[in-house]
Design a protein around this motif. Sequence first.
Motif, mmCIF file in Angstrom:
data_model
loop_
_atom_site.group_PDB
_atom_site.id
_atom_site.type_symbol
_atom_site.label_atom_id
_atom_site.label_comp_id
_atom_site.label_asym_id
_atom_site.label_seq_id
_atom_site.Cartn_x
_atom_site.Cartn_y
_atom_site.Cartn_z
ATOM 1 N N LEU A 83 0.826 -1.199 0.000
ATOM 2 C CA LEU A 83 0.000 0.000 0.000
ATOM 3 C C LEU A 83 0.865 1.256 0.000
ATOM 4 N N LEU A 84 1.907 1.254 0.820
ATOM 5 C CA LEU A 84 2.800 2.405 0.878
ATOM 6 C C LEU A 84 3.511 2.602 -0.464
ATOM 7 N N ARG A 85 3.939 1.524 -1.073
ATOM 8 C CA ARG A 85 4.609 1.627 -2.373
ATOM 9 C C ARG A 85 3.662 2.261 -3.401
ATOM 10 N N SER A 86 2.410 1.838 -3.407
ATOM 11 C CA SER A 86 1.455 2.404 -4.358
ATOM 12 C C SER A 86 1.181 3.874 -4.066
ATOM 13 N N ALA A 87 1.063 4.227 -2.779
ATOM 14 C CA ALA A 87 0.840 5.637 -2.426
ATOM 15 C C ALA A 87 2.021 6.493 -2.861
ATOM 16 N N ARG A 88 3.221 5.987 -2.683
ATOM 17 C CA ARG A 88 4.407 6.738 -3.096
ATOM 18 C C ARG A 88 4.503 6.869 -4.606
ATOM 19 N N ARG A 89 3.917 5.919 -5.321
ATOM 20 C CA ARG A 89 3.941 5.986 -6.778
ATOM 21 C C ARG A 89 3.115 7.149 -7.322
ATOM 22 N N LEU A 90 2.257 7.744 -6.493
ATOM 23 C CA LEU A 90 1.579 8.969 -6.898
ATOM 24 C C LEU A 90 2.570 10.116 -7.119
ATOM 25 N N ARG A 91 3.721 10.026 -6.457
ATOM 26 C CA ARG A 91 4.791 11.024 -6.599
ATOM 27 C C ARG A 91 4.260 12.456 -6.358
ATOM 28 N N LEU A 92 3.583 12.613 -5.221
ATOM 29 C CA LEU A 92 3.046 13.931 -4.881
ATOM 30 C C LEU A 92 4.184 14.854 -4.474
ATOM 31 N N ARG A 146 6.406 18.038 -2.905
ATOM 32 C CA ARG A 146 6.518 18.818 -1.652
ATOM 33 C C ARG A 146 5.886 18.079 -0.465
ATOM 34 N N ALA A 147 6.012 16.758 -0.464
ATOM 35 C CA ALA A 147 5.441 15.935 0.611
ATOM 36 C C ALA A 147 3.943 16.162 0.757
ATOM 37 N N GLY A 148 3.303 16.640 -0.323
ATOM 38 C CA GLY A 148 1.862 16.870 -0.317
ATOM 39 C C GLY A 148 1.443 18.239 0.178
ATOM 40 N N ALA A 149 2.364 19.108 0.463
ATOM 41 C CA ALA A 149 2.012 20.435 0.992
ATOM 42 C C ALA A 149 1.084 21.174 0.028
ATOM 43 N N GLY A 150 -0.044 21.672 0.557
ATOM 44 C CA GLY A 150 -1.001 22.413 -0.248
ATOM 45 C C GLY A 150 -1.913 21.554 -1.096
ATOM 46 N N LEU A 151 -1.818 20.231 -0.989
ATOM 47 C CA LEU A 151 -2.611 19.333 -1.810
ATOM 48 C C LEU A 151 -3.737 18.697 -0.999
ATOM 49 N N HIS A 152 -4.849 18.435 -1.689
ATOM 50 C CA HIS A 152 -5.993 17.737 -1.093
ATOM 51 C C HIS A 152 -6.114 16.386 -1.778
ATOM 52 N N VAL A 153 -6.043 15.310 -1.002
ATOM 53 C CA VAL A 153 -6.011 13.952 -1.540
ATOM 54 C C VAL A 153 -7.215 13.175 -1.013
ATOM 55 N N LEU A 154 -7.839 12.408 -1.905
ATOM 56 C CA LEU A 154 -8.976 11.565 -1.535
ATOM 57 C C LEU A 154 -8.528 10.121 -1.415
ATOM 58 N N ASP A 155 -8.820 9.493 -0.265
ATOM 59 C CA ASP A 155 -8.621 8.056 -0.077
ATOM 60 C C ASP A 155 -9.992 7.419 -0.240
ATOM 61 N N LEU A 156 -10.223 6.813 -1.393
ATOM 62 C CA LEU A 156 -11.543 6.314 -1.763
ATOM 63 C C LEU A 156 -11.652 4.827 -1.408
ATOM 64 N N GLY A 157 -12.515 4.526 -0.433
ATOM 65 C CA GLY A 157 -12.623 3.162 0.071
ATOM 66 C C GLY A 157 -11.529 2.892 1.083
ATOM 67 N N CYS A 158 -11.503 3.699 2.140
ATOM 68 C CA CYS A 158 -10.371 3.696 3.085
ATOM 69 C C CYS A 158 -10.366 2.504 4.033
ATOM 70 N N LEU A 193 -1.011 6.770 2.661
ATOM 71 C CA LEU A 193 -1.021 8.101 2.055
ATOM 72 C C LEU A 193 -0.351 9.127 2.960
ATOM 73 N N LEU A 194 -0.634 9.043 4.252
ATOM 74 C CA LEU A 194 -0.060 9.991 5.199
ATOM 75 C C LEU A 194 1.455 9.858 5.258
ATOM 76 N N ARG A 195 1.963 8.657 5.154
ATOM 77 C CA ARG A 195 3.412 8.451 5.139
ATOM 78 C C ARG A 195 4.020 8.929 3.823
ATOM 79 N N ALA A 196 3.296 8.721 2.726
ATOM 80 C CA ALA A 196 3.824 9.122 1.416
ATOM 81 C C ALA A 196 3.760 10.630 1.210
ATOM 82 N N ALA A 197 2.746 11.268 1.797
ATOM 83 C CA ALA A 197 2.554 12.715 1.629
ATOM 84 C C ALA A 197 2.162 13.316 2.977
ATOM 85 N N PRO A 198 3.108 13.421 3.907
ATOM 86 C CA PRO A 198 2.781 13.791 5.290
ATOM 87 C C PRO A 198 2.232 15.204 5.463
ATOM 88 N N ARG A 199 2.353 16.046 4.446
ATOM 89 C CA ARG A 199 1.843 17.414 4.569
ATOM 90 C C ARG A 199 0.543 17.631 3.800
#
Length: 243
Positions: free
Chosen positions: A34-43, A45-57, A66-72
């Motif tokens: 799961l972490l590998r797939s989340a990191r493959r999004l390649r967000l 700035r660590a996700g800073a300023g981004l809004h991400v949807l976890d669909l079917g959490c 997702l939080l580990r891949a994009a902590p901000r």
Amino acid sequence: MTLLRDHDLALAFDHASHSYDRLTGLNPGYRTDLLRSARRLRLPRAGAGLHVLDLGCGTGASTRALLRAAPRARITAVDASSGMLARARSKPWPDRVRFQHMTAEALAAADEGPYDAVFAAYLLRNVTDVDDVLRTVRSLLRPGGRLAVHEYSLSGSAVHRAVWTAVCRGVILPAGSVSGDRDLYRHLWRSVLDFDTVPAFGDRLRSTGFSAVRALPVAGWQTGIVHTFLAREGSAATAESAR
């Protein structure tokens, strides 16, 4: 076997929620993949300023990835099962993570979004109308927004199909019987066999308007069984300009 759908599937997940984390913990690499797939999004700035949807959490394993891949990033996590969502909410989360009880189909009507990225793990083979949900996801993404689908999608090889069935009969179905959730785990077995192969799902993403579609395998015993599908909202030119 008739697959579980909609209300019946949500109820089955409600019942399984008390043991779900323990059972997925038996799967080597479940959280790592799961972490590998989340990191493959390649967000960026660590996700800073981004809004991400976890669909079917579910119980929050994908949200944690997702939080580990994009902590901000700001993360909205939704699920149709109130039981699974209750388990997710019971865990510690930063304020920028919020959970909502909602089906994938209801998101557009709820005036949610737009999102910079969507992560959908182990969801799409469980929905009634896959194309409709993908169109909804596309409508929720910003132009050029990113999609990662982490899903049981078989390569098309008879070997991988046989491995999946052997694992289900030897491990997953017995574990489901012990927990009292045999119907749900029979659904898991059959839903994977009935879902799109990797080439078919890639074509489905393109036909619903996504571009830059790629499929990447996971490691370990699930190679050829679980894949990460990456795509962008809109035309190839729009997706390229959003890089």
